[in-house]
Design a protein around this motif. Structure first.
Motif, short mmCIF file in Angstrom:
data_model
loop_
_atom_site.label_atom_id
_atom_site.label_comp_id
_atom_site.label_asym_id
_atom_site.label_seq_id
_atom_site.Cartn_x
_atom_site.Cartn_y
_atom_site.Cartn_z
N SER A 299 0.82 -1.21 0.00
CA SER A 299 0.00 0.00 0.00
C SER A 299 0.86 1.26 0.00
N HIS A 300 2.08 1.12 0.49
CA HIS A 300 2.99 2.27 0.61
C HIS A 300 3.78 2.43 -0.69
N ARG A 301 3.10 2.84 -1.72
CA ARG A 301 3.72 2.96 -3.05
C ARG A 301 4.83 4.01 -3.08
N ASP A 302 4.72 5.01 -2.23
CA ASP A 302 5.75 6.05 -2.19
C ASP A 302 7.11 5.47 -1.77
N GLN A 303 7.09 4.35 -1.07
CA GLN A 303 8.32 3.73 -0.56
C GLN A 303 8.75 2.51 -1.38
N ALA A 304 8.15 2.34 -2.54
CA ALA A 304 8.32 1.10 -3.31
C ALA A 304 9.76 0.82 -3.71
N GLY A 305 10.61 1.82 -3.83
CA GLY A 305 11.98 1.58 -4.26
C GLY A 305 12.91 1.06 -3.18
N LYS A 306 12.44 0.99 -1.96
CA LYS A 306 13.31 0.58 -0.85
C LYS A 306 13.34 -0.94 -0.73
N PRO A 307 14.51 -1.53 -0.57
CA PRO A 307 14.62 -2.99 -0.64
C PRO A 307 13.82 -3.75 0.41
N TYR A 308 13.63 -3.16 1.58
CA TYR A 308 12.89 -3.86 2.63
C TYR A 308 11.38 -3.82 2.41
N MET A 309 10.93 -3.11 1.38
CA MET A 309 9.50 -3.03 1.09
C MET A 309 9.04 -4.09 0.08
N THR A 310 9.91 -4.96 -0.35
CA THR A 310 9.56 -5.94 -1.38
C THR A 310 8.86 -7.16 -0.79
N PRO A 311 7.98 -7.79 -1.55
CA PRO A 311 7.34 -9.02 -1.07
C PRO A 311 8.36 -10.09 -0.68
N GLY A 312 9.44 -10.20 -1.45
CA GLY A 312 10.44 -11.21 -1.13
C GLY A 312 11.09 -11.01 0.22
N ARG A 313 11.38 -9.75 0.55
CA ARG A 313 12.00 -9.47 1.84
C ARG A 313 11.01 -9.72 2.98
N VAL A 314 9.76 -9.32 2.79
CA VAL A 314 8.74 -9.52 3.82
C VAL A 314 8.54 -11.02 4.07
N ARG A 315 8.43 -11.79 3.00
CA ARG A 315 8.24 -13.24 3.14
C ARG A 315 9.48 -13.91 3.75
N GLY A 316 10.65 -13.43 3.35
CA GLY A 316 11.88 -14.00 3.88
C GLY A 316 12.02 -13.80 5.37
N MET A 317 11.69 -12.61 5.85
CA MET A 317 11.77 -12.35 7.28
C MET A 317 10.75 -13.19 8.05
N ALA A 318 9.56 -13.33 7.49
CA ALA A 318 8.54 -14.16 8.15
C ALA A 318 9.00 -15.61 8.25
N ALA A 319 9.64 -16.10 7.19
CA ALA A 319 10.13 -17.49 7.20
C ALA A 319 11.30 -17.64 8.17
N PHE A 320 12.18 -16.64 8.22
CA PHE A 320 13.33 -16.68 9.14
C PHE A 320 12.87 -16.74 10.59
N ARG A 321 11.96 -15.87 10.95
CA ARG A 321 11.46 -15.89 12.33
C ARG A 321 10.60 -17.13 12.59
N GLY A 322 9.91 -17.60 11.57
CA GLY A 322 9.16 -18.84 11.73
C GLY A 322 10.07 -20.01 12.04
N ALA A 323 11.22 -20.09 11.37
CA ALA A 323 12.17 -21.16 11.64
C ALA A 323 12.69 -21.09 13.07
N GLN A 324 12.94 -19.89 13.55
CA GLN A 324 13.39 -19.73 14.94
C GLN A 324 12.34 -20.22 15.93
N ALA A 325 11.08 -20.01 15.55
CA ALA A 325 9.97 -20.40 16.44
C ALA A 325 9.51 -21.84 16.20
N LYS A 326 10.26 -22.57 15.35
CA LYS A 326 9.89 -23.95 14.99
C LYS A 326 8.51 -24.00 14.36
N ASN A 327 8.30 -23.05 13.46
CA ASN A 327 7.03 -22.94 12.77
C ASN A 327 7.33 -22.52 11.33
#
Length: 201
Positions: A154-182
């Motif tokens: 939704s934050h299109r004004d920030q679209a050029g920033k690397p941490y705003m990409t779907p890949g980064r968001v999904r990657g962080m969710a997976a990383f923390r999920g692995a830590q939580a054994k989920n």
């Protein structure tokens, strides 16, 4: 509590959406319009779009000075105190003390002062947290990662920033999920937490 218009979605958007679906009323406070890091004419409206997508009952975007929030610490404390008194939240989410962005740290400090008598404060993970960020509370966000991705987009004004990409968001969710054994998770540092405050999340 967030410093900038995209902070809540990036850090805990999936948890907030899950709380909404669980029947909780969720409100948000954003302290600046993010004028230094983007277009102040667009960012508050984009924050409202993200909040609507997540399901927040109310989001207030204030116009304290971006990158200089420490200069209005007392004003932020009063604002947060008023919101706590009015809303009486079960749990308060805010930035971590282990965050190198000065605005994030200022909001963390103001929240702790304003919520000094509150029983449950969780500090979330922003892209600018340091290696000292050490979460011990993890929320299972399976089924909510797509919601988080769309809210961030939704934050299109920030679209050029690397941490705003779907890949980064999904990657962080997976990383923390692995830590939580989920599979997917969002991570938090508790300042203090009453177990009943977040129910069965």
């Amino acid at each position: 509590m967030g410093a900038h218009p995209d902070d809540l979605e990036l850090a805990c958007g999936a948890t907030l959406a899950k709380l909404v679906d669980g029947g909780h009323e969720v409100r948000g406070l954003v302290m600046s319009s993010g004028e230094v890091g983007g277009n102040a004419g667009l960012r508050p409206a984009e924050a409202q779009q993200g909040a609507i997508f997540i399901g927040l009952g109310n989001l207030r975007v204030h116009d304290f000075p971006d990158t200089r929030l420490e200069s209005v610490s007392n004003e932020m404390v009063r604002l947060i105190e008023e919101e706590i008194h009015t809303f009486k939240p079960d749990v308060i989410f805010t930035h971590s003390a282990h965050d190198q962005h000065q605005d994030h740290y200022a909001v963390h400090q103001a929240t702790l002062r304003a919520a000094r008598a509150h029983h449950s404060i969780l500090c979330y993970e922003s892209p600018s947290v340091t290696r000292d960020f050490d979460p011990s509370v993890f929320v299972d966000i399976d089924g909510y990662v797509d919601v988080k991705v769309e809210a961030v987009l939704s934050h299109r004004d920030q679209a050029g920033k690397p941490y705003m990409t779907p890949g980064r968001v999904r990657g962080m969710a997976a990383f923390r999920g692995a830590q939580a054994k989920n599979t997917n998770a969002e991570a938090f540092e508790p300042v203090r937490l009453l177990g009943s405050a977040i129910g069965d999340l």
